[in-house]
Each structure stands twice: as structure tokens, then as C-alpha cells.
Design an enzyme around this catalytic site. Structure first.
Site, PDB file in Angstrom:
ATOM      1  N   GLY A 126      39.433  39.995  38.129  1.00 43.12           N
ATOM      2  CA  GLY A 126      38.099  39.246  38.190  1.00 43.12           C
ATOM      3  C   GLY A 126      37.992  38.898  39.676  1.00 43.12           C
ATOM      4  N   GLU A 150      34.388  28.527  27.085  1.00 45.94           N
ATOM      5  CA  GLU A 150      34.053  29.858  26.342  1.00 45.94           C
ATOM      6  C   GLU A 150      35.290  29.839  25.368  1.00 45.94           C
ATOM      7  OE1 GLU A 150      33.885  33.423  28.528  1.00 45.94           O
ATOM      8  OE2 GLU A 150      35.231  32.676  29.946  1.00 45.94           O
ATOM      9  N   ARG A 158      39.572  46.386  37.127  1.00 45.75           N
ATOM     10  CA  ARG A 158      40.699  46.259  36.180  1.00 45.75           C
ATOM     11  C   ARG A 158      41.154  47.720  36.267  1.00 45.75           C
ATOM     12  NH1 ARG A 158      40.358  40.803  34.889  1.00 45.75           N
ATOM     13  NH2 ARG A 158      38.155  40.099  34.463  1.00 45.75           N
ATOM     14  N   CYS A 159      42.405  47.916  36.083  1.00 46.76           N
ATOM     15  CA  CYS A 159      42.787  49.529  36.227  1.00 46.76           C
ATOM     16  C   CYS A 159      44.077  49.595  35.168  1.00 46.76           C
ATOM     17  CB  CYS A 159      43.387  49.751  37.544  1.00 46.76           C
ATOM     18  SG  CYS A 159      44.135  51.528  37.870  1.00 46.76           S
ATOM     19  N   THR A 179      41.560  32.940  41.552  1.00 45.22           N
ATOM     20  CA  THR A 179      40.801  33.227  40.293  1.00 45.22           C
ATOM     21  C   THR A 179      40.274  31.767  39.812  1.00 45.22           C
ATOM     22  OG1 THR A 179      41.499  33.036  37.917  1.00 45.22           O
ATOM     23  CG2 THR A 179      43.445  32.537  39.427  1.00 45.22           C
ATOM     24  N   ASP A 187      39.822  30.575  36.980  1.00 46.37           N
ATOM     25  CA  ASP A 187      40.397  29.816  36.073  1.00 46.37           C
ATOM     26  C   ASP A 187      41.473  29.071  36.564  1.00 46.37           C
ATOM     27  OD1 ASP A 187      38.732  30.801  34.307  1.00 46.37           O
ATOM     28  OD2 ASP A 187      40.197  32.229  33.513  1.00 46.37           O
ATOM     29  N   ARG A 228      38.367  31.181  29.291  1.00 42.60           N
ATOM     30  CA  ARG A 228      38.958  31.779  27.912  1.00 42.60           C
ATOM     31  C   ARG A 228      40.079  31.091  27.384  1.00 42.60           C
ATOM     32  NH1 ARG A 228      37.597  37.179  30.047  1.00 42.60           N
ATOM     33  NH2 ARG A 228      39.846  37.208  30.664  1.00 42.60           N
ATOM     34  N   ASP A 235      44.704  29.458  36.871  1.00 47.85           N
ATOM     35  CA  ASP A 235      45.784  29.335  35.764  1.00 47.85           C
ATOM     36  C   ASP A 235      47.061  29.966  36.390  1.00 47.85           C
ATOM     37  OD1 ASP A 235      44.752  31.983  36.191  1.00 47.85           O
ATOM     38  OD2 ASP A 235      44.489  32.404  34.004  1.00 47.85           O
ATOM     39  N   ASP A 246      46.696  36.366  37.411  1.00 46.79           N
ATOM     40  CA  ASP A 246      47.891  36.682  36.960  1.00 46.79           C
ATOM     41  C   ASP A 246      48.354  38.192  36.739  1.00 46.79           C
ATOM     42  OD1 ASP A 246      46.265  36.339  34.920  1.00 46.79           O
ATOM     43  OD2 ASP A 246      48.020  36.124  33.388  1.00 46.79           O
TER      44      ASP A 246
HETATM   45  P1  ATP Z   1      41.596  37.166  36.583  1.00 47.84           P
HETATM   46  O1  ATP Z   1      42.732  35.997  36.225  1.00 47.84           O
HETATM   47  O2  ATP Z   1      40.447  36.732  37.248  1.00 47.84           O
HETATM   48  O3  ATP Z   1      41.441  37.754  35.040  1.00 47.84           O
HETATM   49  P2  ATP Z   1      43.574  38.997  37.134  1.00 47.84           P
HETATM   50  O4  ATP Z   1      44.239  39.584  38.116  1.00 47.84           O
HETATM   51  O5  ATP Z   1      44.472  38.125  36.112  1.00 47.84           O
HETATM   52  O6  ATP Z   1      42.372  38.147  37.446  1.00 47.84           O
HETATM   53  P3  ATP Z   1      43.491  41.354  35.289  1.00 47.84           P
HETATM   54  O7  ATP Z   1      42.657  42.096  34.752  1.00 47.84           O
HETATM   55  O8  ATP Z   1      44.565  40.403  34.172  1.00 47.84           O
HETATM   56  O9  ATP Z   1      42.975  40.319  36.398  1.00 47.84           O
HETATM   57  O10 ATP Z   1      44.649  42.335  36.196  1.00 47.84           O
HETATM   58  C1  ATP Z   1      44.345  43.119  37.073  1.00 47.84           C
HETATM   59  C2  ATP Z   1      44.919  44.385  37.084  1.00 47.84           C
HETATM   60  O11 ATP Z   1      46.482  44.213  37.383  1.00 47.84           O
HETATM   61  C3  ATP Z   1      44.851  45.197  35.987  1.00 47.84           C
HETATM   62  O12 ATP Z   1      43.587  45.922  35.812  1.00 47.84           O
HETATM   63  C4  ATP Z   1      46.132  46.092  36.071  1.00 47.84           C
HETATM   64  O13 ATP Z   1      45.608  47.458  36.783  1.00 47.84           O
HETATM   65  C5  ATP Z   1      46.952  45.179  36.670  1.00 47.84           C
HETATM   66  N1  ATP Z   1      48.020  44.582  35.820  1.00 47.84           N
HETATM   67  C6  ATP Z   1      47.669  43.743  35.014  1.00 47.84           C
HETATM   68  N2  ATP Z   1      48.929  43.431  34.119  1.00 47.84           N
HETATM   69  C7  ATP Z   1      49.775  44.157  34.565  1.00 47.84           C
HETATM   70  C8  ATP Z   1      51.064  44.592  34.287  1.00 47.84           C
HETATM   71  N3  ATP Z   1      51.953  43.914  33.206  1.00 47.84           N
HETATM   72  N4  ATP Z   1      51.746  45.847  34.880  1.00 47.84           N
HETATM   73  C9  ATP Z   1      51.216  46.462  35.826  1.00 47.84           C
HETATM   74  N5  ATP Z   1      49.873  45.948  36.463  1.00 47.84           N
HETATM   75  C10 ATP Z   1      49.401  45.168  35.739  1.00 47.84           C
END
Ligand code: ATP
Length: 320
Positions: A12, A224, A73-74, A127, A129, A173, A131, A104
């Protein structure tokens, strides 16, 4: 010997990511590193979507929300094949180390790259959040609180004028971080967060009681993840007979110019991340604790964080 580093934003988006990119790029260049921007997070690694960043290419972005590198997000990166492609891109482009800016999930990706594929990685917390462990505050959280607060102040103006109850849903969330801070700063009458149980009947009883004594408006902040604002409003109307309006703030909380606090944090943490790389300290995330810049293991950073809500909640109730 590290000569070329990559930087990406993932997950995000959070206000202040641009200020962090600028800091990584300029601090890196200052230390004679080549800096490569990777577009749309881990997807950009898989698809080899890269562009060199020099001093000039990060001009005029410190004040802008979002991220010039874009984010994504991938899911492909979750699998071994996706990670292999990402690693091949890094090797082909002679990128010796990687700065990942995100939450995270982004950190979990970096753990994979470092531990499974031996790609030196460091994390920068961004982030809304808030968190992540190892930092008192992540980049973006302060701006998100202020954006939600500004909206809540405006809602209060109309709530008071029209004698109404407003249920305002904010992001979070799994975390009541934004909700509890907005509730305290905005003088909300009630706040519902995922960390604390609540009793809607008791809340309605308080509203009826207050109404009897002449209280004319309420602001109820809902994270939320605690409840859906619509449902809370329905319940209030059903139990009190009072008109209740709902405002879901949604994505406006992610946008906007970062606050001074977020820009300063981003500048400091971006530089600290480059310092970690220059000192050959990998598998770590930078953060700020009690005003001091520090670094913690990425595993510790992604452990579940306990958001401090109870003392804030007690104070909100007393001050209402
Ligand atoms: P936010 O806290 O704002 O949601 P975030 O970094 O936690 O941000 P995520 O969508 O959870 O966002 O993760 C971002 C990307 O990191 C994922 O789309 C994926 O490509 C990669 N990722 C997440 N978890 C894993 C994992 N366990 N192993 C490898 N890649 C991961």
C-alpha cells in the site's frame, strides 16, 4: 564491495514514500553509489522495469504523496519462480543491494531475497497502519492521521449545526492506530477499534442519556477492522431513533502532501538505510525509537505489533 543499489516501494502506498526515495537516491549518490529505481515493487524486479536515479531525477518530489516509483501487490513474487526472475534481474543489472520501502508484506519479500537468495536487503518502514515493530512510527502514519483528522473536524462542523450523529470510518483492518489517534485529537465521543471489545447497546444507552441532557451531536470513529460504519449507524438509529449519518473516509487517507514529521522521518530513515548497506548490515530494517535512529532484524520487524490503545481510550472517555 557495494557499488550499485536498487530501491523500490511496495504494498500500500503511504505519504512520504517519495521523500524516502529522494533520501535514498541523494544520500546514495553522495556516497558514490549508483542508484537504480525499480518500478511497481517486486513486479518491477520480475519484469525488469528499472531506471537509474540521479540527484536531478528526484527533484520536486519531497512534498508529493504517492510514489514516483509506483507500487504494486505482486502475487508472482510469492512463488519461487517469481523470486528467481527477480534475482536474475538484480544479477543482470549488477545491483548489489536493495532498499525496500513498505509494510510487513514488503519486508517478508525482503526476508526471502536475503535468506533464500542471498541478495543484501534493508527495509524502510512506510505504512499508514503503523503496524511494524522496531519503529515507534512508520512513514505515512502521521499524514494519514492528520488527513482523517481534518475531515473529522469538517464533519464536526456540520454535526453540530445539524444536531446529528456521525459515524466516521477510518482505515485500519487489524489496527486501531489511526482511529484512536483521530478520536483523541478530534474530540470524538466514542471510538471502536479492533483491539478492544465494545458494546453497541451501552453506547446507544449513553447517546440516549446524553440526548436527554441536551447533547446534540456525536462523532463516533470506527476503524474498518472493528466494525462497518454502516452497520453501527443502523444500530444507533434502530436503538435511539436518532438520525445517524455515515462517512467512510477511504483512500483519501493514503493521499496528500506528507506532513513535516513524515518528510523528516523519511529523510532520516532513507539515509539510515543506505548507511546500513555501506556498513554491510543486511536483513535489517531501520526505524526510530525514542527519537533515535536504530535498526532491527527484519524478522522482528514483522512480528505482530501491539498498538497502544487502552490508555488513549480511557482518556477519550474521560475527556468526552
Ligand atoms: P501495507 O502494510 O500498506 O499493506 P505491505 O508491504 O504489507 O503494505 P503487502 O501487499 O502485504 O503490502 O505486500 C507487498 C508485496 O510484498 C506483495 O504483493 C508480495 O509481492 C510481497 N510479499 C508479501 N508477503 C510475502 C512473502 N511471504 N514472501 C514473499 N513476498 C511477499
Amino acid at each position: 564491495m557495494i557499488k550499485r543499489i536498487g530501491v523500490l516501494t511496495s504494498g500500500g502506498d503511504a505519504p512520504g514514500m517519495n521523500a524516502a526515495i529522494r533520501s535514498v537516491a541523494r544520500y546514495g549518490v553522495h556516497h558514490k553509489l549508483e542508484v537504480i529505481g525499480i518500478f511497481r515493487g517486486y513486479a518491477g524486479l520480475i519484469n525488469e522495469d528499472l531506471r537509474p536515479l540521479d540527484h536531478r531525477s528526484v527533484s520536486g518530489i519531497i512534498n508529493r504523496g504517492g510514489t514516483i516509483l509506483e507500487t504494486a501487490r505482486c502475487d508472482e513474487f510469492l512463488a519461487e519462480e517469481g523470486q528467481r526472475k527477480a534475482v536474475e534481474t538484480l544479477k543482470r543489472n549488477k545491483i548489489d543491494a536493495l532498499v525496500v520501502i513498505g509494510g510487513d508484506g514488503t519486508y517478508r519479500g525482503a526476508i526471502q531475497l536475503w535468506e533464500r537468495w542471498h541478495i543484501p536487503c534493508v527495509g524502510v518502514p512506510a505504512t499508514i497502519d503503523n503496524d511494524l515493530n522496531g519503529t515507534d512510527i512508520a512513514i505515512g502514519a502521521d499524514t494519514a492521521i492528520n488527513t482523517a483528522l481534518e475531515a473529522t473536524d469538517k464533519i464536526r462542523d456540520t454535526a453540530t449545526s445539524m444536531e446529528r450523529i456521525f459515524v466516521v470510518e477510518v482505515m485500519g483492518r487489524d489496527s486501531g492506530f489511526i482511529a484512536i489517534h483521530v478520536a483523541l485529537a478530534g474530540g470524538a465521543e466514542e471510538v471502536l477499534v479492533p483491539e478492544l471489545s465494545y458494546d453497541l447497546e451501552e453506547m446507544c444507552h449513553d447517546i440516549v442519556e446524553g440526548n436527554r441532557k441536551g447533547k446534540i451531536s456525536w462523532i463516533i470513529i470506527v476503524a474498518e477492522g472493528a466494525a462497518k460504519a454502516e452497520k453501527v449507524a443502523e444500530k444507533i438509529t434502530e436503538m435511539t431513533g436518532l438520525e445517524t449519518r455515515v462517512v467512510v473516509l477511504g483512500h483519501i487517507q493514503r493521499g496528500g502532501n506528507p506532513t513535516a514529521r513524515d518528510r523528516i522521518l523519511a529523510a532520516r530513515l532513507g539515509a539510515a538505510a543506505v548507511d546500513l548497506i555501506l556498513n554491510d548490515e543486511f536483513g535489517k530494517a531501520v526505524g526510530v525509537q525514542d527519537g533515535e535512529i536504530n535498526a532491527v532484524d527484519l524478522h522482528l520487524a514483522v512480528e505482530e505489533k501491539e498498538t497502544v490503545v487502552e490508555p488513549f481510550y480511557r482518556l477519550i472517555r474521560i475527556l468526552t
